[in-house]
Scaffold this active site. Structure first.
Site, PDB file in Angstrom:
ATOM      1  N   SER A 116     -11.407   0.857   0.191  1.00  0.00           N
ATOM      2  CA  SER A 116     -10.296   1.782  -0.087  1.00  0.00           C
ATOM      3  C   SER A 116     -10.315   2.356  -1.504  1.00  0.00           C
ATOM      4  O   SER A 116      -9.663   3.360  -1.752  1.00  0.00           O
ATOM      5  CB  SER A 116      -8.949   1.065   0.113  1.00  0.00           C
ATOM      6  OG  SER A 116      -8.828   0.632   1.435  1.00  0.00           O
ATOM      7  N   THR A 181      -5.564   2.178  -3.187  1.00  0.00           N
ATOM      8  CA  THR A 181      -5.194   3.555  -2.853  1.00  0.00           C
ATOM      9  C   THR A 181      -4.334   4.210  -3.937  1.00  0.00           C
ATOM     10  O   THR A 181      -4.705   5.271  -4.454  1.00  0.00           O
ATOM     11  CB  THR A 181      -4.514   3.625  -1.471  1.00  0.00           C
ATOM     12  OG1 THR A 181      -5.380   3.016  -0.517  1.00  0.00           O
ATOM     13  CG2 THR A 181      -4.199   5.044  -1.064  1.00  0.00           C
ATOM     14  N   ASP A 345      -3.836  -1.634   7.434  1.00  0.00           N
ATOM     15  CA  ASP A 345      -5.124  -2.245   7.075  1.00  0.00           C
ATOM     16  C   ASP A 345      -5.045  -3.770   7.011  1.00  0.00           C
ATOM     17  O   ASP A 345      -5.919  -4.471   7.520  1.00  0.00           O
ATOM     18  CB  ASP A 345      -5.537  -1.679   5.714  1.00  0.00           C
ATOM     19  CG  ASP A 345      -6.773  -2.325   5.125  1.00  0.00           C
ATOM     20  OD1 ASP A 345      -7.873  -2.022   5.612  1.00  0.00           O
ATOM     21  OD2 ASP A 345      -6.629  -3.126   4.179  1.00  0.00           O
ATOM     22  N   HIS A 349      -7.127  -6.583   9.146  1.00  0.00           N
ATOM     23  CA  HIS A 349      -7.977  -7.616   8.530  1.00  0.00           C
ATOM     24  C   HIS A 349      -7.646  -8.995   9.094  1.00  0.00           C
ATOM     25  O   HIS A 349      -8.480  -9.889   9.130  1.00  0.00           O
ATOM     26  CB  HIS A 349      -7.779  -7.647   7.010  1.00  0.00           C
ATOM     27  CG  HIS A 349      -8.508  -6.556   6.276  1.00  0.00           C
ATOM     28  ND1 HIS A 349      -9.861  -6.348   6.397  1.00  0.00           N
ATOM     29  CD2 HIS A 349      -8.072  -5.613   5.402  1.00  0.00           C
ATOM     30  CE1 HIS A 349     -10.224  -5.328   5.627  1.00  0.00           C
ATOM     31  NE2 HIS A 349      -9.153  -4.868   5.016  1.00  0.00           N
TER      32      HIS A 349
HETATM   33 ZN   LIG Z   1      -8.956  -3.037   3.901  1.00  0.00          ZN
END
Ligand SMILES: [Zn+2]
Ligand SMILES: *[C@@H]1O[C@H](CO)[C@@H](O)[C@H](O)[C@H]1NC(C)=O
Ligand SMILES: *[C@@H]1O[C@H](CO)[C@@H](O)[C@H](O)[C@H]1NC(C)=O
Ligand SMILES: *[C@@H]1O[C@H](CO)[C@@H](O)[C@H](O)[C@H]1NC(C)=O
Length: 564
Positions: A116, A181, A345, A349
């Site tokens: 990311s 991000t 995300d 994971h």
């Molecule tokens: Zn990730």
């Protein structure tokens, strides 16, 4: 982070779970060819009415679903419909109906499958980077502090371009404000892990010549000029901790960057609000507050499935977006806002599909909120992802089968065991064993696979919570001025160029442009669609609105424009 024991307990603590739920189809008529022929015709009309807005975008909002690959998008769409009691496949997420979209190649300069940090660099600065680096070009290798300090290797982000054009800027994330991000919008670093000084000391004095990400946010351009900062990460910022977040990034320099941020605003005689829970956030007087810093957790904000929804708890992403846009809309020259649904995300994971799709649905509510608040003729809205994940949607589940549920009947599955529609190519859900004759997988009969703590089966083992990203293209959905610049497969770095070109800032600040505005009924459809989602496929669905209504809307829109 979830204790493994809890996960396993919940997994098998299933009393009377009845297995596959089949949600009903919303339309009585979808057996009839007439229905599909009519729907197709209406969609052709919608396509012919596609807007082409070539005016300069006053505002840009970039919605980034972290890890929101196309499979996740499809699963989220179905889940949304099923939450409303329908089979779900026939529905749409709000951005599914944006008039323009393109696909983005997400590779990093040195990796086929990206992280990311480097992807944020691509879509926020317009330049691709190496894995785990942020705000620097390909000359900077991971952890090479010296190279990252060279001016020629540092790249400018859309936030810098927007500030240079005297626009207000902001970001909202459900992760830490120092996470990859958001950091892509303000930081320049050879390692995304350098969120606080503690993470840098082990690299020795050379690394310490670089500044950690939290300090860059508070001390440097453009971070210190960002008007709206919201997310988690009190720990990285050196603010007093409340709970027991991951101690690995507690500052060792003893700095309290929240205090520094407040001092800086006070010295400059700027109004500000520092808030740490929902109630405080919603109490901000946005008409009279120049700077907002919201830090709602010591580390990442909680999953939507686990959030304390009381006024003392953490806000919904939609509430953060609402306050952010209220504040940023005061800006005369417009604004740039980055909104990250960061925990889609994280759920993936964990091999936890329920958490991921719940995050996606919350993220969608935030997009809906934004669309309600902005003038879509002067605001470019992009919804995209940084990278995909290795979740797949597999088997031949019947129409309307619970997207999180199990599939019991299949001619193609050779062991005769039930399976879930959503599984992963890798992750800690890897769980095969030897029964003396052959390799077997868990018998899911009676297991509540729809529970938030259910861990899906994975094909290859990883460490706990480490299912990997996926390398295929992601989509970029766009609406508003110059949204039609998304039209094919693009490099991910193209996103920053579209945002800058649309708003005539940064590398495109001199952009003489023909004004040729063609807004359309599609805008109204997108704006009003959520109310209609529950009726998707029925006669009041926007997809099958009679063309006369579309023409009427167009007329109203052009009348309104003519008056303005
Ligand atoms: Zn990730
Ligand atoms: C549509 O056709 C299927 C058989 O393919 C049937 O089971 C179902 O009841 C039909 N639905 C309607 C509403 O007629
Ligand atoms: C793997 O599956 C077995 C049942 O086959 C179960 O007892 C065990 O807890 C599972 N392990 C994990 C980590 O889910
Ligand atoms: C899976 O478990 C169920 C319930 O215990 C059992 O009836 C079924 O036979 C099992 N399936 C296989 C293939 O072992």
């Amino acid at each position: 982070m979830l204790p493994l024991r809890l996960v396993t307990t919940v997994l098998f603590l299933v009393i009377g779970y009845s297995g596959a739920t089949i949600y009903p189809r919303p339309s009585e008529r979808d057996n009839d060819s007439d229905y599909w022929l009519k729907l197709g015709r209406e969609e052709i009309e919608e396509a012919l009415q596609r807007p082409k807005l070539t005016n300069v975008a006053k505002n840009v909002i970039l919605f980034l679903g972290d890890g929101m690959g196309i499979t996740v998008n499809t699963a989220g769409r179905i889940y949304k419909g099923q939450k409303q009691g329908q089979s779900g496949e026939e529905g749409y997420l709000v951005w599914d109906r944006f008039p323009n979209l393109g696909l983005l190649k997400t590779y990093n300069l040195d990796k086929q499958v990206s992280d990311s940090g480097a992807t944020a660099t691509a879509f926020l600065t317009g330049v691709k980077a190496n894995y785990y680096t942020i705000g620097v070009n390909g000359h900077v290798k991971y952890e090479d502090c010296a190279a990252s300090l060279k001016e020629e290797n540092r790249v400018e982000s859309i936030i810098e371009w927007a500030q240079e054009a005297e626009k207000d800027t902001g970001f909202v994330t459900t992760t830490k404000v120092t996470h990859a991000t958001p950091a892509g919008s303000y930081a320049k670093t050879a390692s995304r892990k350098w969120e606080c000084d503690r993470k840098m000391v082990k690299y020795g004095p050379d690394a310490m010549k670089c500044k950690d990400i939290a300090r860059q946010l508070v001390e440097d351009e453009p971070g210190k000029n960002i008007k709206v900062i919201m997310g988690g990460g009190r720990q990285e910022m050196g603010a007093p901790k409340r709970d027991n977040g991951d101690p690995s990034c507690r500052r060792i320099d003893g700095m309290n960057l929240v205090k520094d941020w407040i001092d800086h605003k006070t010295e400059n005689d700027e109004s500000y609000a520092y808030v740490t829970n929902t109630q405080e956030l919603l109490a901000i007087d946005t008409s009279d507050t120049e700077y907002i810093l919201g830090l709602f957790d010591d580390t990442h904000m909680p999953y939507e499935t686990d959030r304390d929804t009381s006024s003392e708890g953490c806000p919904h992403i939609k509430e953060m977006v609402e306050v952010a846009i209220k504040r940023l809309s005061n800006s005369e020259n417009g604004f740039f806002l980055l909104v990250e649904g960061g925990k889609i995300d994280k759920g993936l994971h964990l091999n936890s599909p329920k958490r991921a799709v719940e995050e996606l649905v919350a993220f969608e509510e935030a997009v809906q909120q934004a669309l309600k608040m902005v003038n879509m003729e002067e605001t470019l809205v992009i919804v995209t992802a940084d990278h995909s994940h290795v979740m797949s949607m597999n088997g031949y589940p019947p129409r309307g089968n619970d997207i999180l549920g199990i599939v019991t009947e299949s001619d193609d599955i050779s062991d005769g065991l039930p399976y879930t529609t959503l599984t992963f190519a890798n992750g800690h859900g890897f769980n095969y064993s030897w029964n003396g004759i052959e390799v077997v997988r868990p018998n899911l009969t009676g297991v509540d696979t729809t529970h938030k703590d259910y861990v899906s089966l994975a094909g290859m083992p990883t460490y706990y919570d480490s299912e990997t990203h996926g390398g295929e293209d992601v989509a970029a959905f766009a609406i508003g001025p110059m949204a039609h610049l998304f039209h094919r497969v693009h490099e991910q770095s193209y996103v920053a160029h579209v945002m800058a070109y649309a708003s005539c800032i940064g590398p495109y600040k001199d952009c003489p442009r023909q004004i040729e505005n063609r807004p359309s009924a599609v805008y109204e459809i997108v704006k009003n669609q959520n109310k209609k989602h529950s009726k998707m496929g029925s006669s009041s669905s926007p997809a099958v609105w009679p063309s006369s209504i579309i023409v009427l809307l167009l007329t109203i829109l052009s009348l309104r424009r003519a008056r303005a």
